[in-house]
Write a protein that holds these residues in place. Structure first.
Motif, PDB file in Angstrom:
ATOM      1  N   ASP A 171      26.047 -21.023 -14.994  1.00 49.25           N
ATOM      2  CA  ASP A 171      24.957 -20.056 -14.812  1.00 49.25           C
ATOM      3  C   ASP A 171      24.510 -19.487 -16.157  1.00 49.25           C
ATOM      4  N   LEU A 172      25.466 -19.229 -17.052  1.00 50.58           N
ATOM      5  CA  LEU A 172      25.135 -18.697 -18.370  1.00 50.58           C
ATOM      6  C   LEU A 172      24.278 -19.676 -19.166  1.00 50.58           C
ATOM      7  N   GLN A 173      24.646 -20.953 -19.147  1.00 50.36           N
ATOM      8  CA  GLN A 173      23.883 -21.945 -19.895  1.00 50.36           C
ATOM      9  C   GLN A 173      22.470 -22.096 -19.350  1.00 50.36           C
ATOM     10  N   ALA A 174      22.322 -22.030 -18.021  1.00 54.87           N
ATOM     11  CA  ALA A 174      20.978 -22.085 -17.429  1.00 54.87           C
ATOM     12  C   ALA A 174      20.170 -20.853 -17.829  1.00 54.87           C
ATOM     13  N   SER A 175      20.833 -19.693 -17.880  1.00 58.06           N
ATOM     14  CA  SER A 175      20.147 -18.463 -18.271  1.00 58.06           C
ATOM     15  C   SER A 175      19.720 -18.513 -19.735  1.00 58.06           C
ATOM     16  N   ILE A 176      20.586 -19.074 -20.612  1.00 59.27           N
ATOM     17  CA  ILE A 176      20.232 -19.225 -22.035  1.00 59.27           C
ATOM     18  C   ILE A 176      19.014 -20.131 -22.189  1.00 59.27           C
ATOM     19  N   LYS A 177      18.998 -21.211 -21.428  1.00 59.32           N
ATOM     20  CA  LYS A 177      17.873 -22.151 -21.500  1.00 59.32           C
ATOM     21  C   LYS A 177      16.569 -21.466 -21.092  1.00 59.32           C
ATOM     22  N   ASN A 178      16.603 -20.686 -20.025  1.00 58.70           N
ATOM     23  CA  ASN A 178      15.403 -19.975 -19.586  1.00 58.70           C
ATOM     24  C   ASN A 178      14.980 -18.925 -20.611  1.00 58.70           C
ATOM     25  N   ALA A 231      37.517 -18.553 -23.167  1.00 57.12           N
ATOM     26  CA  ALA A 231      36.288 -17.972 -23.699  1.00 57.12           C
ATOM     27  C   ALA A 231      36.591 -16.878 -24.715  1.00 57.12           C
ATOM     28  N   ASP A 232      35.792 -16.840 -25.772  1.00 59.01           N
ATOM     29  CA  ASP A 232      35.861 -15.779 -26.786  1.00 59.01           C
ATOM     30  C   ASP A 232      34.464 -15.173 -26.879  1.00 59.01           C
ATOM     31  N   VAL A 233      34.250 -14.064 -26.159  1.00 57.49           N
ATOM     32  CA  VAL A 233      32.920 -13.468 -26.027  1.00 57.49           C
ATOM     33  C   VAL A 233      32.714 -12.406 -27.098  1.00 57.49           C
ATOM     34  N   GLU A 271      20.818 -12.043 -28.083  1.00 58.85           N
ATOM     35  CA  GLU A 271      20.715 -13.378 -28.682  1.00 58.85           C
ATOM     36  C   GLU A 271      21.873 -13.635 -29.641  1.00 58.85           C
ATOM     37  N   GLN A 272      22.170 -12.651 -30.467  1.00 56.03           N
ATOM     38  CA  GLN A 272      23.317 -12.793 -31.376  1.00 56.03           C
ATOM     39  C   GLN A 272      24.618 -12.881 -30.587  1.00 56.03           C
ATOM     40  N   ARG A 273      24.655 -12.178 -29.446  1.00 56.03           N
ATOM     41  CA  ARG A 273      25.895 -12.166 -28.676  1.00 56.03           C
ATOM     42  C   ARG A 273      26.223 -13.548 -28.123  1.00 56.03           C
ATOM     43  N   TYR A 274      25.247 -14.221 -27.504  1.00 56.64           N
ATOM     44  CA  TYR A 274      25.586 -15.531 -26.949  1.00 56.64           C
ATOM     45  C   TYR A 274      25.716 -16.594 -28.034  1.00 56.64           C
ATOM     46  N   GLN A 275      25.018 -16.400 -29.158  1.00 59.90           N
ATOM     47  CA  GLN A 275      25.174 -17.362 -30.252  1.00 59.90           C
ATOM     48  C   GLN A 275      26.535 -17.242 -30.924  1.00 59.90           C
ATOM     49  N   ASN A 276      27.119 -16.057 -30.901  1.00 58.58           N
ATOM     50  CA  ASN A 276      28.427 -15.818 -31.524  1.00 58.58           C
ATOM     51  C   ASN A 276      29.593 -15.900 -30.532  1.00 58.58           C
ATOM     52  N   SER A 277      29.310 -16.217 -29.283  1.00 59.18           N
ATOM     53  CA  SER A 277      30.355 -16.393 -28.277  1.00 59.18           C
ATOM     54  C   SER A 277      30.757 -17.862 -28.213  1.00 59.18           C
ATOM     55  N   HIS A 278      32.044 -18.118 -28.106  1.00 64.53           N
ATOM     56  CA  HIS A 278      32.559 -19.482 -28.178  1.00 64.53           C
ATOM     57  C   HIS A 278      33.493 -19.793 -27.006  1.00 64.53           C
ATOM     58  N   ILE A 279      33.672 -21.078 -26.795  1.00 61.76           N
ATOM     59  CA  ILE A 279      34.706 -21.591 -25.906  1.00 61.76           C
ATOM     60  C   ILE A 279      35.673 -22.400 -26.754  1.00 61.76           C
ATOM     61  N   ASP A 280      36.943 -22.028 -26.714  1.00 61.76           N
ATOM     62  CA  ASP A 280      37.986 -22.760 -27.442  1.00 61.76           C
ATOM     63  C   ASP A 280      38.700 -23.690 -26.470  1.00 61.76           C
ATOM     64  N   GLN A 305      38.764 -28.093 -30.041  1.00 64.36           N
ATOM     65  CA  GLN A 305      37.310 -28.060 -30.098  1.00 64.36           C
ATOM     66  C   GLN A 305      36.837 -26.628 -29.910  1.00 64.36           C
ATOM     67  N   ARG A 306      36.087 -26.086 -30.874  1.00 65.50           N
ATOM     68  CA  ARG A 306      35.482 -24.758 -30.737  1.00 65.50           C
ATOM     69  C   ARG A 306      33.968 -24.931 -30.752  1.00 65.50           C
ATOM     70  N   VAL A 307      33.302 -24.513 -29.669  1.00 68.35           N
ATOM     71  CA  VAL A 307      31.854 -24.668 -29.547  1.00 68.35           C
ATOM     72  C   VAL A 307      31.267 -23.374 -29.006  1.00 68.35           C
ATOM     73  N   THR A 308      29.973 -23.176 -29.225  1.00 68.28           N
ATOM     74  CA  THR A 308      29.294 -22.025 -28.647  1.00 68.28           C
ATOM     75  C   THR A 308      29.197 -22.205 -27.135  1.00 68.28           C
ATOM     76  N   VAL A 309      28.996 -21.104 -26.428  1.00 67.75           N
ATOM     77  CA  VAL A 309      28.920 -21.183 -24.970  1.00 67.75           C
ATOM     78  C   VAL A 309      27.758 -22.064 -24.515  1.00 67.75           C
ATOM     79  N   SER A 310      26.687 -22.113 -25.309  1.00 67.86           N
ATOM     80  CA  SER A 310      25.543 -22.934 -24.916  1.00 67.86           C
ATOM     81  C   SER A 310      25.806 -24.422 -25.119  1.00 67.86           C
ATOM     82  N   ASP A 311      26.689 -24.781 -26.048  1.00 66.11           N
ATOM     83  CA  ASP A 311      26.984 -26.193 -26.323  1.00 66.11           C
ATOM     84  C   ASP A 311      28.221 -26.693 -25.590  1.00 66.11           C
ATOM     85  N   PHE A 312      28.887 -25.835 -24.840  1.00 63.72           N
ATOM     86  CA  PHE A 312      30.150 -26.216 -24.204  1.00 63.72           C
ATOM     87  C   PHE A 312      29.957 -27.301 -23.156  1.00 63.72           C
TER      88      PHE A 312
END
Length: 380
Positions: A87-94, A155-157, A164-173, A213-220
């Motif tokens: 749901d988060l990734q769909a929300s980021i895309k919108n 998740a590391d939120v 915008e900075q918040r989701y760009q700086n949030s990661h999934i390890d 693997q450490r990626v942003t929530v949008s790239d996970f």
């Protein structure tokens, strides 16, 4: 839920298409259905997976047995993190496609990030096993191989006030451990001071592999857990003992006597997986028509150092046996460390003519926490 299924299928494909050289993750549907017990209750074919000393627990008409294959998988996503990430990734895309993002879109994004913050790590495991046993009054032997993969995603939120900075700086390890062992187990029964006992030893070759693997929530994408790799080969061995008193068995298993460590690192994510010696004490009552078993870990089982994900189980199992033609099994498993939720297990076995055995098991520990296993065995 869709991504959980995709990952389980992906890991299964890796295991099934790799060599069958494929530790307490045992792909054994009988033991899995009985609460993952086996240190005093396993049969001689599955003995090296639990307690090598049980390799001598065979009947007079047992000449050879083959387990090919045994497969199991489990999923623990107690906080439904994968659905939230979807749901988060769909929300980021919108949000990013909007010419002027609305306050409502920003609030929605923050809401999903708040849901993800503090969630328990997602865990997926899958295992594959093989065994060929040659029971003998002299020395029983068992050639076996197994493999399992465990993937952990946490998740590391970020705490940024700007969405915008918040989701760009949030990661999934994501951290993954891929374990393969192949060995030859030996067991011998003795009579000491009028008591029947058996001892077993299993020298084995191990291959340990980690991924990070450490990626942003949008790239996970949980399928991409294996984009980095560190491997290590090692020699190890297991020891076991069983004391028999009529229908009562008391077993002790010492697994992975030589401790191993292997690093996992990539993109600023670094950890160490520990494979330490593990001791389990068990008692089982085995009669013609039923078996009852209790296994208790005497030591904690460690994994990745930074995740504080140690486990230490007490397990209970029951099997009802209908004249060696069919079996009904159930069990319960408790983690004293509270890393994993307590689980209920159940399963069935079909063994016509006591020659071919098909076993199926399942486990349930709450929403999005379940497992399944199956195996096919031949005895002659």
């Amino acid at each position: 839920m869709h991504k959980i299924t995709v990952l389980a299928v992906s890991i299964s494909s890796v295991l099934l298409t790799s060599q069958a050289n494929a530790a307490n993750q045992v792909a054994d549907a009988r033991g899995n259905a009985m609460g993952n017990t086996g240190v005093a209750s396993a049969d001689y074919l599955s003995a090296p997976f639990y307690n090598p000393a049980l390799g001598s627990s065979f009947r007079d008409n047992d000449d050879f047995a083959l387990l090919l294959p045994a497969f199991g998988a489990s999923i623990h996503d107690s906080d439904d993190s994968l659905s939230v990430i979807d749901d988060l990734q769909a929300s980021i895309k919108n949000y990013e496609s909007a010419i002027t993002p609305s306050l409502q879109q920003a609030d929605e994004l923050n809401g999903y990030l708040d849901q993800l913050d503090g969630n328990q790590p997602l865990r997926v495991t899958a295992g594959l096993g093989f065994a060929a046993s040659l029971p003998s009054q002299t020395v029983s032997s068992n050639l076996f191989a197994r493999r399992y993969i465990e993937v952990v995603a946490a998740a590391d939120v970020a705490d940024d006030s700007n969405v915008e900075q918040r989701y760009q700086n949030s990661h999934i390890d994501m951290l993954a451990f891929d374990y393969t062992e192949i060995g030859l187990s030996f067991a011998k029964a003795f009579t000491l001071a009028g008591e029947k006992v058996s001892f077993g030893v299993t020298p084995k070759y191990q291959q340990l592999t980690t991924y990070a693997q450490r990626v942003t929530v949008s790239d996970f994408d949980i399928e991409n857990y294996d984009e980095s790799e560190i491997s290590k080969n090692a020699f190890n061995f297991d020891l076991g003992a069983v004391w028999y008193k009529d229908n009562l068995r008391t077993g002790l298993a010492l697994k992975n006597i030589l401790a191993q460590e292997i690093d996992a690192k990539r993109n600023g994510l670094q950890d160490t997986y520990e494979l330490k010696p593990q001791a389990t004490l068990a008692i089982a009552y085995t009669a013609e028509y039923f078996t009852v078993a209790v296994d208790a870990d005497l030591t904690k089982q460690t994994r990745f150092k930074s995740l504080n994900d140690d486990t230490q189980f007490v397990r209970f199992g029951f099997e009802g046996n209908a004249w060696d033609w069919a079996q009904l099994r159930a069990g319960y498993e408790m983690d004293l460390e509270d890393t994993l939720d307590n689980s209920i297990t159940a399963g069935i076995g079909i063994s016509p003519f006591d020659v071919v055995s098909l076993d199926i098991a399942g486990s349930y520990a709450g929403d999005n926490q379940f497992g399944a296993s199956a195996n096919l065995a031949f005895t002659f």
